[in-house]
Design an enzyme around this catalytic site. Structure first.
Site, PDB file in Angstrom:
ATOM      1  N   HIS A 155      -0.430   2.571  -8.552  1.00 39.45           N
ATOM      2  CA  HIS A 155      -1.767   2.486  -9.149  1.00 39.45           C
ATOM      3  C   HIS A 155      -2.837   2.520  -8.080  1.00 39.45           C
ATOM      4  O   HIS A 155      -2.565   2.324  -6.895  1.00 39.45           O
ATOM      5  CB  HIS A 155      -1.930   1.211 -10.002  1.00 39.45           C
ATOM      6  CG  HIS A 155      -1.816  -0.082  -9.252  1.00 39.45           C
ATOM      7  ND1 HIS A 155      -0.627  -0.775  -9.117  1.00 39.45           N
ATOM      8  CD2 HIS A 155      -2.732  -0.830  -8.601  1.00 39.45           C
ATOM      9  CE1 HIS A 155      -0.837  -1.879  -8.418  1.00 39.45           C
ATOM     10  NE2 HIS A 155      -2.099  -1.936  -8.089  1.00 39.45           N
ATOM     11  N   HIS A 161      -7.876  -1.179  -3.629  1.00 37.65           N
ATOM     12  CA  HIS A 161      -6.613  -0.957  -2.915  1.00 37.65           C
ATOM     13  C   HIS A 161      -5.775   0.113  -3.597  1.00 37.65           C
ATOM     14  O   HIS A 161      -6.038   0.506  -4.735  1.00 37.65           O
ATOM     15  CB  HIS A 161      -5.811  -2.260  -2.745  1.00 37.65           C
ATOM     16  CG  HIS A 161      -5.222  -2.823  -4.004  1.00 37.65           C
ATOM     17  ND1 HIS A 161      -5.819  -3.834  -4.722  1.00 37.65           N
ATOM     18  CD2 HIS A 161      -4.069  -2.549  -4.674  1.00 37.65           C
ATOM     19  CE1 HIS A 161      -5.070  -4.140  -5.762  1.00 37.65           C
ATOM     20  NE2 HIS A 161      -3.992  -3.368  -5.763  1.00 37.65           N
ATOM     21  N   GLU A 197      -0.903  -1.911  -0.865  1.00 36.92           N
ATOM     22  CA  GLU A 197       0.114  -2.756  -1.495  1.00 36.92           C
ATOM     23  C   GLU A 197       1.395  -1.941  -1.658  1.00 36.92           C
ATOM     24  O   GLU A 197       1.344  -0.739  -1.962  1.00 36.92           O
ATOM     25  CB  GLU A 197      -0.391  -3.191  -2.881  1.00 36.92           C
ATOM     26  CG  GLU A 197       0.559  -4.119  -3.631  1.00 36.92           C
ATOM     27  CD  GLU A 197       0.030  -4.536  -5.007  1.00 36.92           C
ATOM     28  OE1 GLU A 197      -0.924  -3.907  -5.506  1.00 36.92           O
ATOM     29  OE2 GLU A 197       0.587  -5.495  -5.578  1.00 36.92           O
TER      30      GLU A 197
END
Lengths: 134, 134
Positions: free
Chosen positions: A7, A79, A130
């Site tokens: 994502h 992010h 991430e």
């Protein structure tokens, strides 16, 4: 190591306004908001054909996106999250390469119920990154 | 309207250093650099299973990413690009919804040889947003 883009997370000051923009102006499929108290955010998922956008609004007094929104009051790109097959193997490789894992270096259970870790943006050319175990 | 995430663009001050990070540290498949003089950037593609990351370094004196890097000298997340089926229909819908299209409002031929347009980030909650006709 990086398999797919899980994502893109966008921080927004007003989740309902952002949700309306993605639904009505951009014509995307948008979920209902979901409060994730233990992660300090309320999230709306924008579903695309190949990945998703996560719209994040701060929740509670110690939200991890509060400082970002103080610097970027209109919101912005927060992010990127990539899938990896084995997060501990990924972590060991990254640490050996000199990258800094945020927190105590151990993967935590993320917003999707899977182990995640964050890399220091200073080690990824300014992008908070991430990794999530698939 | 939004079909899939075409790419995420990350601006970086040193393309070869960023390319090495994505290849060696993050274990991704990374292209050779490609200079796009008419777009004012040199680009490296990071190929993922479902989309791609574009690493952008300024090229020439009037690069469209120069101001961003002046504000974010370590680099950072620059824009998102989504596929749409019909860019003029998308543009007309967006303008009717009150969104501002950058430039003269007409789609231009983008870095992939297809018609693109950019929406003002102030109308998309702080995220610079590109649409590309598939």
């Amino acid at each position: 190591m990086l398999l797919r883009l899980n994502h893109v997370a966008l921080a927004v000051p007003d989740l309902m306004a952002a949700s309306a923009t993605y639904r009505a102006t951009l014509g995307a499929t948008v979920s209902e908001p979901r409060a994730l108290g233990e992660h300090g955010v309320t999230v709306v998922f924008v579903e695309l054909n190949n990945t998703k956008i996560e719209l994040l609004e701060p929740l509670g007094d110690a939200s991890p996106i509060a400082a970002f929104l103080a610097k970027n009051p209109k919101g912005g790109m927060h992010h990127l999250c990539y899938d990896v097959a084995d997060i501990r193997a990924a972590r060991d490789h990254l640490v050996a390469a000199g990258a800094r894992v945020l927190g105590n270096g151990e993967p935590k259970i993320g917003a999707h119920g899977k182990p995640v870790l964050f890399l220091h943006p200073g080690d990824v050319h300014g992008t908070l990154t991430e990794l999530e175990e698939v």
